[in-house]
Write a protein that holds these residues in place. Structure first.
Motif, PDB file in Angstrom:
ATOM      1  N   GLN A 138       0.834  -1.194   0.058  1.00 11.50           N
ATOM      2  CA  GLN A 138      -0.023   0.033  -0.065  1.00 11.50           C
ATOM      3  C   GLN A 138       0.597   1.243   0.061  1.00 11.50           C
ATOM      4  OE1 GLN A 138      -3.524  -0.008   0.640  1.00 11.50           O
ATOM      5  NE2 GLN A 138      -3.070   2.138  -0.763  1.00 11.50           N
ATOM      6  N   LEU A 139       0.582   1.926  -1.008  1.00  9.95           N
ATOM      7  CA  LEU A 139       1.197   3.276  -1.104  1.00  9.95           C
ATOM      8  C   LEU A 139       0.319   4.409  -1.126  1.00  9.95           C
ATOM      9  CD1 LEU A 139       3.501   2.163  -3.666  1.00  9.95           C
ATOM     10  CD2 LEU A 139       4.314   2.926  -1.610  1.00  9.95           C
ATOM     11  N   TYR A 140       0.595   5.310   0.022  1.00 12.07           N
ATOM     12  CA  TYR A 140      -0.435   6.425  -0.298  1.00 12.07           C
ATOM     13  C   TYR A 140       0.345   7.996  -0.568  1.00 12.07           C
ATOM     14  CZ  TYR A 140      -2.710   3.882   3.011  1.00 12.07           C
ATOM     15  OH  TYR A 140      -3.928   2.938   3.963  1.00 12.07           O
ATOM     16  N   SER A 141      -0.328   8.982  -1.549  1.00  9.45           N
ATOM     17  CA  SER A 141       0.149   9.668  -2.300  1.00  9.45           C
ATOM     18  C   SER A 141       0.051  10.679  -1.207  1.00  9.45           C
ATOM     19  CB  SER A 141      -1.033  10.384  -3.456  1.00  9.45           C
ATOM     20  OG  SER A 141      -2.305  10.570  -3.086  1.00  9.45           O
ATOM     21  N   ILE A 142       0.341  11.896  -1.423  1.00  3.96           N
ATOM     22  CA  ILE A 142       0.616  13.328  -0.962  1.00  3.96           C
ATOM     23  C   ILE A 142      -0.986  13.524  -0.464  1.00  3.96           C
ATOM     24  CG2 ILE A 142       1.336  15.864  -0.215  1.00  3.96           C
ATOM     25  CD1 ILE A 142       4.017  13.051   0.533  1.00  3.96           C
ATOM     26  N   ALA A 143      -1.434  13.468  -0.884  1.00  2.00           N
ATOM     27  CA  ALA A 143      -2.773  14.334  -1.302  1.00  2.00           C
ATOM     28  C   ALA A 143      -4.026  13.033   0.065  1.00  2.00           C
ATOM     29  CB  ALA A 143      -3.766  13.631  -2.948  1.00  2.00           C
ATOM     30  N   LEU A 191      -3.579  16.642   7.874  1.00  2.00           N
ATOM     31  CA  LEU A 191      -2.251  17.559   8.310  1.00  2.00           C
ATOM     32  C   LEU A 191      -2.239  18.319   6.217  1.00  2.00           C
ATOM     33  CD1 LEU A 191       0.382  16.020   9.342  1.00  2.00           C
ATOM     34  CD2 LEU A 191      -1.209  18.056  11.016  1.00  2.00           C
ATOM     35  N   GLY A 192      -1.024  19.632   6.640  1.00  2.00           N
ATOM     36  CA  GLY A 192      -1.771  20.648   5.161  1.00  2.00           C
ATOM     37  C   GLY A 192      -0.227  19.906   4.467  1.00  2.00           C
ATOM     38  N   ARG A 193      -0.066  19.595   2.704  1.00  2.00           N
ATOM     39  CA  ARG A 193       0.721  19.149   2.168  1.00  2.00           C
ATOM     40  C   ARG A 193       2.073  19.752   2.796  1.00  2.00           C
ATOM     41  NH1 ARG A 193       0.295  18.462  -3.175  1.00  2.00           N
ATOM     42  NH2 ARG A 193       2.442  19.651  -3.211  1.00  2.00           N
ATOM     43  N   THR A 194       1.630  21.274   3.256  1.00  2.00           N
ATOM     44  CA  THR A 194       3.658  21.809   3.435  1.00  2.00           C
ATOM     45  C   THR A 194       4.233  21.033   4.764  1.00  2.00           C
ATOM     46  OG1 THR A 194       3.034  23.532   2.578  1.00  2.00           O
ATOM     47  CG2 THR A 194       4.238  23.862   4.712  1.00  2.00           C
ATOM     48  N   ILE A 254       8.830  14.929   5.743  1.00  2.00           N
ATOM     49  CA  ILE A 254       9.496  13.991   4.579  1.00  2.00           C
ATOM     50  C   ILE A 254      10.828  14.322   4.260  1.00  2.00           C
ATOM     51  CG2 ILE A 254       9.948  13.297   2.220  1.00  2.00           C
ATOM     52  CD1 ILE A 254       6.101  12.863   2.434  1.00  2.00           C
ATOM     53  N   LYS A 255      11.276  15.717   4.733  1.00  2.00           N
ATOM     54  CA  LYS A 255      12.313  16.652   4.174  1.00  2.00           C
ATOM     55  C   LYS A 255      12.733  16.235   5.976  1.00  2.00           C
ATOM     56  CE  LYS A 255      14.636  21.063   4.087  1.00  2.00           C
ATOM     57  NZ  LYS A 255      14.559  22.760   3.713  1.00  2.00           N
ATOM     58  N   LEU A 256      12.531  16.231   7.206  1.00  2.00           N
ATOM     59  CA  LEU A 256      13.772  15.764   8.186  1.00  2.00           C
ATOM     60  C   LEU A 256      13.389  14.744   8.449  1.00  2.00           C
ATOM     61  CD1 LEU A 256      10.607  18.232  10.834  1.00  2.00           C
ATOM     62  CD2 LEU A 256      13.528  19.054   9.599  1.00  2.00           C
ATOM     63  N   ARG A 257      13.439  13.555   7.804  1.00  2.00           N
ATOM     64  CA  ARG A 257      13.041  12.585   7.623  1.00  2.00           C
ATOM     65  C   ARG A 257      12.484  11.413   9.007  1.00  2.00           C
ATOM     66  NH1 ARG A 257      17.834  10.343   4.804  1.00  2.00           N
ATOM     67  NH2 ARG A 257      18.511  12.633   3.450  1.00  2.00           N
ATOM     68  N   ARG A 258      11.400  12.315   8.787  1.00  2.00           N
ATOM     69  CA  ARG A 258      10.603  11.088  10.202  1.00  2.00           C
ATOM     70  C   ARG A 258       9.643  10.584   9.494  1.00  2.00           C
ATOM     71  NH1 ARG A 258       8.634  16.911  13.108  1.00  2.00           N
ATOM     72  NH2 ARG A 258      10.984  17.765  13.850  1.00  2.00           N
ATOM     73  N   LEU A 259       8.930  10.745   8.643  1.00  2.00           N
ATOM     74  CA  LEU A 259       8.610  10.539   7.569  1.00  2.00           C
ATOM     75  C   LEU A 259       9.246   9.564   6.281  1.00  2.00           C
ATOM     76  CD1 LEU A 259       5.608   9.855   7.306  1.00  2.00           C
ATOM     77  CD2 LEU A 259       4.492  11.595   5.747  1.00  2.00           C
ATOM     78  N   GLN A 260       8.647   8.573   6.550  1.00  2.00           N
ATOM     79  CA  GLN A 260       9.568   8.408   4.952  1.00  2.00           C
ATOM     80  C   GLN A 260       9.050   8.255   3.994  1.00  2.00           C
ATOM     81  OE1 GLN A 260      11.270   3.699   5.853  1.00  2.00           O
ATOM     82  NE2 GLN A 260      12.063   4.309   7.673  1.00  2.00           N
ATOM     83  N   VAL A 270       3.785   7.284   0.210  1.00  2.00           N
ATOM     84  CA  VAL A 270       4.412   6.759   1.827  1.00  2.00           C
ATOM     85  C   VAL A 270       3.711   5.258   1.735  1.00  2.00           C
ATOM     86  CG1 VAL A 270       4.538   7.876   3.895  1.00  2.00           C
ATOM     87  CG2 VAL A 270       4.296   9.133   2.893  1.00  2.00           C
ATOM     88  N   PRO A 271       4.988   4.929   2.303  1.00  2.00           N
ATOM     89  CA  PRO A 271       4.194   3.419   2.119  1.00  2.00           C
ATOM     90  C   PRO A 271       3.453   2.960   3.407  1.00  2.00           C
ATOM     91  CG  PRO A 271       6.610   3.410   2.061  1.00  2.00           C
ATOM     92  CD  PRO A 271       5.346   4.582   2.046  1.00  2.00           C
ATOM     93  N   ALA A 272       2.463   2.591   3.629  1.00  2.00           N
ATOM     94  CA  ALA A 272       1.600   1.885   4.816  1.00  2.00           C
ATOM     95  C   ALA A 272       2.308   1.840   5.627  1.00  2.00           C
ATOM     96  CB  ALA A 272       0.761   1.083   4.613  1.00  2.00           C
ATOM     97  N   SER A 273       3.286   1.000   5.973  1.00  2.00           N
ATOM     98  CA  SER A 273       3.684   1.020   7.159  1.00  2.00           C
ATOM     99  C   SER A 273       4.550   2.458   7.951  1.00  2.00           C
ATOM    100  CB  SER A 273       5.316  -0.235   7.032  1.00  2.00           C
ATOM    101  OG  SER A 273       6.053  -0.179   6.080  1.00  2.00           O
ATOM    102  N   ALA A 274       5.221   3.218   6.977  1.00  2.00           N
ATOM    103  CA  ALA A 274       6.055   4.452   6.911  1.00  2.00           C
ATOM    104  C   ALA A 274       5.286   4.438   7.545  1.00  2.00           C
ATOM    105  CB  ALA A 274       6.650   4.671   6.285  1.00  2.00           C
ATOM    106  N   LEU A 275       3.825   5.240   7.523  1.00  2.00           N
ATOM    107  CA  LEU A 275       2.963   6.182   7.903  1.00  2.00           C
ATOM    108  C   LEU A 275       1.725   5.586   8.839  1.00  2.00           C
ATOM    109  CD1 LEU A 275       1.361   8.387   7.810  1.00  2.00           C
ATOM    110  CD2 LEU A 275      -0.787   6.413   6.367  1.00  2.00           C
ATOM    111  N   CYS A 276       1.695   4.313   9.740  1.00  2.00           N
ATOM    112  CA  CYS A 276       1.835   3.800  11.134  1.00  2.00           C
ATOM    113  C   CYS A 276       3.094   3.862  11.848  1.00  2.00           C
ATOM    114  CB  CYS A 276       1.682   2.561  10.819  1.00  2.00           C
ATOM    115  SG  CYS A 276      -0.225   1.569   9.843  1.00  2.00           S
ATOM    116  N   THR A 277       4.509   3.646  10.986  1.00  2.00           N
ATOM    117  CA  THR A 277       5.645   4.124  12.503  1.00  2.00           C
ATOM    118  C   THR A 277       5.611   5.291  12.448  1.00  2.00           C
ATOM    119  OG1 THR A 277       6.402   2.088  11.556  1.00  2.00           O
ATOM    120  CG2 THR A 277       7.479   3.964  12.485  1.00  2.00           C
ATOM    121  N   TRP A 278       4.755   6.202  11.573  1.00  2.00           N
ATOM    122  CA  TRP A 278       5.236   8.223  11.999  1.00  2.00           C
ATOM    123  C   TRP A 278       4.024   8.324  13.343  1.00  2.00           C
ATOM    124  CZ3 TRP A 278       1.566  11.443  11.023  1.00  2.00           C
ATOM    125  CH2 TRP A 278       1.738  12.708  10.596  1.00  2.00           C
ATOM    126  N   TYR A 279       3.411   7.978  12.795  1.00  2.00           N
ATOM    127  CA  TYR A 279       2.040   8.388  13.168  1.00  2.00           C
ATOM    128  C   TYR A 279       2.221   7.573  15.250  1.00  2.00           C
ATOM    129  CZ  TYR A 279      -3.289   8.997  14.880  1.00  2.00           C
ATOM    130  OH  TYR A 279      -3.970   9.491  15.421  1.00  2.00           O
TER     131      TYR A 279
END
Length: 75
Positions: A22-27, A35-38, A44-50, A60-69
């Motif tokens: 599962q991959l999620y677009s920014i939209a 959250l907003g796009r910015t 992502i830039k701060l490498r908190r979200l892969q 963004v992979p679903a696994s990265a979203l879960c970890t970040w959240y």
């Protein structure tokens, strides 16, 4: 409490094995997180979200979203 993105995980059979992905677009992340796009690009830039880049798209992979959240909302 662990977060699981809505929509479940898509799967496909490859060489007789079921593979989930599962991959999620920014939209999509804007809709999912509220959250907003910015802010998402900042995470992502701060490498908190892969994320991965596929052509011109940032996904963004679903696994990265879960970890970040789970890390982000622990605070």
């Amino acid at each position: 409490m662990n977060f699981a993105p809505p929509g479940g995980v898509a799967s496909k059979e490859i060489d007789g094995r079921t593979v989930g992905f599962q991959l999620y677009s920014i939209a999509a992340l804007v809709k999912i997180t509220g959250l907003g796009r910015t802010k998402i690009y900042e995470e992502i830039k701060l490498r908190r979200l892969q994320s991965v880049k596929v052509g011109k798209r940032r996904l963004v992979p679903a696994s990265a979203l879960c970890t970040w959240y789970n890390i982000y909302f622990k605070e």
